[in-house]
Scaffold this motif. Sequence first.
Motif, PDB file in Angstrom:
ATOM      1  N   HIS A 116     -47.981 -37.497 -23.442  1.00 33.92           N
ATOM      2  CA  HIS A 116     -46.972 -36.496 -23.794  1.00 33.92           C
ATOM      3  C   HIS A 116     -45.748 -37.231 -24.312  1.00 33.92           C
ATOM      4  N   GLU A 117     -45.194 -36.748 -25.407  1.00 33.33           N
ATOM      5  CA  GLU A 117     -44.056 -37.439 -26.022  1.00 33.33           C
ATOM      6  C   GLU A 117     -42.841 -37.514 -25.100  1.00 33.33           C
ATOM      7  N   GLU A 118     -42.638 -36.505 -24.256  1.00 33.77           N
ATOM      8  CA  GLU A 118     -41.525 -36.563 -23.307  1.00 33.77           C
ATOM      9  C   GLU A 118     -41.633 -37.815 -22.445  1.00 33.77           C
ATOM     10  N   ALA A 119     -42.864 -38.119 -22.015  1.00 40.19           N
ATOM     11  CA  ALA A 119     -43.080 -39.321 -21.205  1.00 40.19           C
ATOM     12  C   ALA A 119     -42.764 -40.583 -21.989  1.00 40.19           C
ATOM     13  N   ALA A 120     -43.069 -40.582 -23.285  1.00 37.51           N
ATOM     14  CA  ALA A 120     -42.756 -41.760 -24.107  1.00 37.51           C
ATOM     15  C   ALA A 120     -41.259 -42.039 -24.110  1.00 37.51           C
ATOM     16  N   ALA A 121     -40.463 -40.983 -24.251  1.00 38.15           N
ATOM     17  CA  ALA A 121     -39.010 -41.166 -24.236  1.00 38.15           C
ATOM     18  C   ALA A 121     -38.529 -41.629 -22.867  1.00 38.15           C
ATOM     19  N   ARG A 129     -34.269 -52.829  -6.875  1.00 36.19           N
ATOM     20  CA  ARG A 129     -33.610 -51.988  -7.870  1.00 36.19           C
ATOM     21  C   ARG A 129     -33.988 -50.531  -7.631  1.00 36.19           C
ATOM     22  N   TYR A 130     -33.208 -49.642  -8.249  1.00 35.17           N
ATOM     23  CA  TYR A 130     -33.373 -48.203  -8.019  1.00 35.17           C
ATOM     24  C   TYR A 130     -32.975 -47.468  -9.291  1.00 35.17           C
ATOM     25  N   TYR A 131     -33.906 -46.689  -9.843  1.00 32.60           N
ATOM     26  CA  TYR A 131     -33.639 -45.991 -11.098  1.00 32.60           C
ATOM     27  C   TYR A 131     -34.068 -44.527 -11.017  1.00 32.60           C
ATOM     28  N   LEU A 132     -33.215 -43.663 -11.523  1.00 32.34           N
ATOM     29  CA  LEU A 132     -33.521 -42.243 -11.642  1.00 32.34           C
ATOM     30  C   LEU A 132     -32.658 -41.646 -12.734  1.00 32.34           C
ATOM     31  N   SER A 133     -32.915 -40.397 -13.066  1.00 30.88           N
ATOM     32  CA  SER A 133     -32.109 -39.715 -14.075  1.00 30.88           C
ATOM     33  C   SER A 133     -30.797 -39.311 -13.429  1.00 30.88           C
ATOM     34  N   GLY A 134     -29.709 -39.961 -13.851  1.00 30.34           N
ATOM     35  CA  GLY A 134     -28.430 -39.745 -13.192  1.00 30.34           C
ATOM     36  C   GLY A 134     -27.709 -38.506 -13.663  1.00 30.34           C
ATOM     37  N   ASN A 135     -27.104 -38.575 -14.826  1.00 31.27           N
ATOM     38  CA  ASN A 135     -26.259 -37.471 -15.283  1.00 31.27           C
ATOM     39  C   ASN A 135     -27.055 -36.270 -15.775  1.00 31.27           C
ATOM     40  N   LEU A 136     -28.215 -36.488 -16.384  1.00 31.63           N
ATOM     41  CA  LEU A 136     -29.035 -35.356 -16.810  1.00 31.63           C
ATOM     42  C   LEU A 136     -29.761 -34.736 -15.630  1.00 31.63           C
ATOM     43  N   ALA A 137     -30.130 -35.561 -14.640  1.00 30.40           N
ATOM     44  CA  ALA A 137     -30.830 -35.095 -13.439  1.00 30.40           C
ATOM     45  C   ALA A 137     -32.034 -34.233 -13.795  1.00 30.40           C
ATOM     46  N   THR A 138     -32.816 -34.709 -14.744  1.00 27.42           N
ATOM     47  CA  THR A 138     -33.987 -33.971 -15.166  1.00 27.42           C
ATOM     48  C   THR A 138     -35.178 -34.267 -14.267  1.00 27.42           C
ATOM     49  N   MET A 139     -36.115 -33.343 -14.227  1.00 26.52           N
ATOM     50  CA  MET A 139     -37.348 -33.573 -13.487  1.00 26.52           C
ATOM     51  C   MET A 139     -38.315 -34.403 -14.327  1.00 26.52           C
ATOM     52  N   ALA A 140     -39.197 -35.110 -13.631  1.00 29.74           N
ATOM     53  CA  ALA A 140     -40.384 -35.766 -14.181  1.00 29.74           C
ATOM     54  C   ALA A 140     -40.227 -37.187 -14.711  1.00 29.74           C
ATOM     55  N   PRO A 141     -39.065 -37.856 -14.677  1.00 32.80           N
ATOM     56  CA  PRO A 141     -39.041 -39.223 -15.226  1.00 32.80           C
ATOM     57  C   PRO A 141     -39.592 -40.290 -14.294  1.00 32.80           C
ATOM     58  N   GLY A 142     -39.809 -39.976 -13.017  1.00 31.65           N
ATOM     59  CA  GLY A 142     -40.180 -41.008 -12.052  1.00 31.65           C
ATOM     60  C   GLY A 142     -41.400 -41.815 -12.450  1.00 31.65           C
ATOM     61  N   LEU A 143     -42.502 -41.129 -12.787  1.00 32.31           N
ATOM     62  CA  LEU A 143     -43.718 -41.834 -13.176  1.00 32.31           C
ATOM     63  C   LEU A 143     -43.566 -42.547 -14.512  1.00 32.31           C
ATOM     64  N   PRO A 144     -43.070 -41.895 -15.572  1.00 31.58           N
ATOM     65  CA  PRO A 144     -42.884 -42.635 -16.830  1.00 31.58           C
ATOM     66  C   PRO A 144     -41.938 -43.828 -16.707  1.00 31.58           C
ATOM     67  N   LEU A 177     -45.934 -34.276 -15.634  1.00 29.27           N
ATOM     68  CA  LEU A 177     -46.409 -35.362 -16.508  1.00 29.27           C
ATOM     69  C   LEU A 177     -47.475 -36.204 -15.820  1.00 29.27           C
ATOM     70  N   MET A 178     -48.304 -35.562 -14.991  1.00 27.58           N
ATOM     71  CA  MET A 178     -49.268 -36.308 -14.193  1.00 27.58           C
ATOM     72  C   MET A 178     -50.327 -37.009 -15.039  1.00 27.58           C
ATOM     73  N   ALA A 179     -50.541 -36.544 -16.281  1.00 26.87           N
ATOM     74  CA  ALA A 179     -51.516 -37.220 -17.138  1.00 26.87           C
ATOM     75  C   ALA A 179     -51.135 -38.676 -17.389  1.00 26.87           C
ATOM     76  N   GLU A 180     -49.851 -38.995 -17.228  1.00 28.42           N
ATOM     77  CA  GLU A 180     -49.431 -40.378 -17.486  1.00 28.42           C
ATOM     78  C   GLU A 180     -49.923 -41.348 -16.421  1.00 28.42           C
ATOM     79  N   PHE A 181     -50.398 -40.819 -15.271  1.00 25.82           N
ATOM     80  CA  PHE A 181     -51.039 -41.732 -14.317  1.00 25.82           C
ATOM     81  C   PHE A 181     -52.273 -42.359 -14.950  1.00 25.82           C
ATOM     82  N   LEU A 182     -52.964 -41.574 -15.777  1.00 27.84           N
ATOM     83  CA  LEU A 182     -54.109 -42.109 -16.509  1.00 27.84           C
ATOM     84  C   LEU A 182     -53.659 -43.160 -17.527  1.00 27.84           C
ATOM     85  N   THR A 183     -52.454 -42.992 -18.084  1.00 31.13           N
ATOM     86  CA  THR A 183     -51.901 -44.020 -18.967  1.00 31.13           C
ATOM     87  C   THR A 183     -51.768 -45.343 -18.224  1.00 31.13           C
ATOM     88  N   ALA A 184     -51.261 -45.285 -16.984  1.00 31.17           N
ATOM     89  CA  ALA A 184     -51.123 -46.505 -16.187  1.00 31.17           C
ATOM     90  C   ALA A 184     -52.479 -47.155 -15.942  1.00 31.17           C
TER      91      ALA A 184
END
Length: 587
Positions: free
Chosen positions: A50-55, A409-424, A450-457
């Motif tokens: 999914h392109e969202e995951a690419a970004a 280290r620790y990373y997440l979506s800070g100011n946008l606080a969007t769902m789903a970036p954890g796996l990508p 974006l669970m299909a990206e587990f298959l990407t991994a």
Amino acid sequence: MAEIVGESLAKRLVEWGVDTVFGLPGDGINGLMEGFRRHAEEIKFVLVHHEEAAAFMATGYAKATGRLGVCAATSGPGAIHLLNGLYDAKLDHVPVLAITGMQETSVLGTRYQQEVHLDRLYEDVADYNLMVTNPRQLPGVVDLAVRNALVKKTVSHLTFPNDIQVAAMGEDPYRHPSPGRPLDGRPNLDRPHLPPGEEELRAAAELLNAARRPVILVGVGALHARDEVIAVAEKLGAPVVKTLLGKAVVPDEHPVTTGGLGLLGTKPSEEAMEECDTLLMVGTSFPYAKYLPQPGQARVVQIDSDPSLIGLRLPVEAPIAADAKRGLRGLLPLLRGGDGSFLARYRKEMDAWRAEMKSLRDERRDPIAPQYLMGVVDDLAADDAILTCDSGTIATWSARHWTIRGDRRYYLSGNLATMAPGLPYAIGIQHAFPGRQVIAFVGDGGFAMLMAEFLTAVRHELPVKVIVNNNNAYGQILWEQIILGYPEYAVRHRRPEADFASWARGCGAYGAKVTRPGDVAGAVRDALAHGGPALVDVDVNPNEPPMPGKVKYEQAKYFTEAFLRGQPHKAATVATVVRDKISELRA
């Protein structure tokens, strides 16, 4: 074979040091894909679902490395899908280049299939934003796009019509004057960190030396200045409060820090901020102004490499436009030092807070407490592990129970606080750091998106570890409804409950489903020890409230009123809160 525009793009990206592009092909970028194919030895194309995951992957890569993240998508809907991840990059100030395709120039404006004018669509998200219409523009516009992204730490966007992608680099269909040509060889990017001004430093030191109750607030812009932050804090006798994105600036168990600030923060940090008479802000323009000192309460010094961010939230008496490390180094010799009593008092407050948080990590509680799950991950993970996280209640558990120690280290979506970036994020970061342990701590809601990206991994043999905090609900939205005074509505999923471990095993990876507290530690330990991608899906208590560090009167009032109107799960929630309080008393 003639060099085409797509190949020129790939070559120039390689010269800029780009080695990875995350994306999903389509007929709108076939010419660009041909360019990447011709240079497959130098630049890897990571195919996503999914392109969202690419970004998101490009954003996570950029956050963790400081280098340019690059993502690519086809014309129309593919490019539209990139936007969520690109806004995440823009709002969290990381350099990402988006590459998209357009229809042939001869059909633009004719309502052709998938015709979306992406240069217009991207006007808000991209600082540098251009549709390439002539081969002669390359490689100069690539340089401009990359420079803008890196220097300004933001998003750049280049979109290429199909006919331009495959045009020979020697073509000049319009016979325009040739633009200035860049120098041969790898481009250089001179990003000097200008020293802070002497007058600025003296003014700031005078203000800080007069402080009786100083507090330091650090953000992501101070991640590289850990030693300097600690030295200034010890000299001033000032508690160090951390933004969520700045969690890794100071180790969580260091005696100078009181932890995070805001809804996911600590009670000591919030009270220190309420009491301080002087605030030193370093590398942050913390957006939640209600957690900052009240107007007139505190004098403010702010250090930031971007002058446009100084004074954004509070009036600043002593601004220092400089890199955090250089600014603090220049400031340190001018500080006289405080008596340390303010910091000493908050060290005791923080000791009590840590004991309270540890008490909530109770393995005897059934259903499984999410605090316990995060605590197990924290205990078993390596000292240089990288944790990525989604938005939601899981951000609360990770912010409070993921301990920064060593080189974590620790990373997440800070100011946008969007769902789903954890796996990508985890996939992008694992690609950049193949030898480090990368863990995605995600909710069932975000993972499902974006669970299909587990298959990407799995397909790219990236050994990411995924821990699913599964409450079968959109937990943060549930509690926001209650806190705002509404009975919960449309936030819990119906049965059957998801079993994401089956999906992991179906992908050919390690997958474990956990429903009992006694099985949590073993499953997490086995997942972390597994040589490839692994997933542990843990059913946690859906009625565990992510309580603020310090509960305000209005929050308690709305919470009570909502319950009186009849929450459908109020008995289970009350029982959970009571168990939490009993655990705290045992601490």
